[in-house]
Every structure is written in C-alpha cells, then in structure tokens.
Design a protein around this motif. Structure first.
Motif, PDB file in Angstrom:
ATOM      1  N   ARG A  16       4.485   7.111   1.570  1.00 21.07           N
ATOM      2  CA  ARG A  16       5.428   6.698   2.244  1.00 21.07           C
ATOM      3  C   ARG A  16       4.930   4.778   1.509  1.00 21.07           C
ATOM      4  O   ARG A  16       4.114   4.972   1.634  1.00 21.07           O
ATOM      5  N   PRO A  17       5.754   4.041   0.986  1.00 25.70           N
ATOM      6  CA  PRO A  17       5.329   2.784   1.056  1.00 25.70           C
ATOM      7  C   PRO A  17       4.802   1.838   2.292  1.00 25.70           C
ATOM      8  O   PRO A  17       5.997   2.694   3.560  1.00 25.70           O
ATOM      9  N   ILE A  48       1.097  -1.081   0.575  1.00 22.09           N
ATOM     10  CA  ILE A  48       0.599  -0.170  -0.054  1.00 22.09           C
ATOM     11  C   ILE A  48       0.588   0.953   0.055  1.00 22.09           C
ATOM     12  O   ILE A  48       2.235   0.903   0.477  1.00 22.09           O
ATOM     13  N   ILE A  49       0.014   2.436  -0.191  1.00 18.53           N
ATOM     14  CA  ILE A  49       0.600   3.643  -0.368  1.00 18.53           C
ATOM     15  C   ILE A  49       0.268   4.770   0.799  1.00 18.53           C
ATOM     16  O   ILE A  49      -1.054   4.290   0.604  1.00 18.53           O
TER      17      ILE A  49
END
Length: 148
Positions: free
Chosen positions: A27-28, A21-22
C-alpha cells in the motif's frame, strides 16, 4: 499533508517534510517527519498538530538525535543587477570544515528571487552569478571568509 507541514513550521518545528513510502501489502503511503528542539511544551503542540491535521493514529518519536554540521558563514556579493530593492546585494552562505576548507556555498534563495523578479533576470542566472562571485571573492581574499 502540505497544510500540516505549514502548520508545523509556523508553530516552531525546525523542519518538516514528507517521504513517499510503501506499507505492508504494497500500500502506498506518506511518512510525515518533523524535527523540533527538545522542549516538552513545543513537542506537545507539534504532536497535536500532526494528530489533528492528518489521519494518523500513532506517531513514532525519536529523541536525542545526533547531528554533524559544517561551520557556516555569510559573505555579501554585489551583483550587476542593481535595479531592485536590494540594489543587487546578495548574502552567500559558505559552508566549511573547522580548518576553513570550503565545502560548498549557496546564495540566499529569497534574495535572489527578489532580484530576479525586480530586475527581470532569470533566477538561475542571479543565483549562479552570486555563487560564482562568492567563489572568486574567497579565492582572492581569504579575509572574506571571516566576515559576519
């Protein structure tokens, strides 16, 4: 994360998986998901595993999730690859509506894997052969749908 999934499954989770997800500010991250039956003791054990074996500070809990499912049955097919511990026999899962209309079928992976390894036949050939034979069987013999 893979270790956490292994622990969840070993400790009674119905299933567990990771989704990339982001998060905010681009941010990953990863979302760890776990399905379990509605048992407080089991839920506590699984939550403890997630807290101990990941860096999370919080866990979202969704209860009473509805599930739609197809009727499932198994039929056995005899493959021509018989030089193995299973003598070429594979269970094929048949998924259907309540009126017995077949939606899909799938050969049992672990059985196909063993036959492929011991018979020196590619796994994709073993599984596709089992599935083709199952389709042929249910099209020619409707009583095969009612086995097991």
């Amino acid at each position: 994360m893979a270790h956490a999934i292994d622990l969840l499954l070993e400790n009674g989770a119905i299933d567990a998986w990771i989704v990339p997800i982001i998060m905010k500010k681009g941010r990953p991250a990863h979302s760890l998901n776990c399905l379990c039956h509605d048992e407080k003791a089991k839920e506590s054990d699984l939550l403890a595993i997630m807290f101990r074996h990941t860096t999370t500070l919080g866990i979202r809990i969704h209860r009473n999730i509805l599930r739609a499912s197809l009727k499932r049955r198994f039929i056995k097919v005899q493959l021509p690859y018989r030089n193995n511990d299973r003598d070429g026999e594979v269970d094929v899962k048949i998924s259907s509506f309540k009126n017995d209309e077949v939606v899909s079928l799938k050969a049992e992976f672990d059985q196909c894997k063993l036959i492929a390894k011991e018979s020196n036949v590619p796994l994709k050939i073993v599984s596709s052969t089992a599935e083709r034979m199952a389709w042929q069987l249910i099209q020619t013999d409707t009583s095969a749908l009612h086995s097991r």
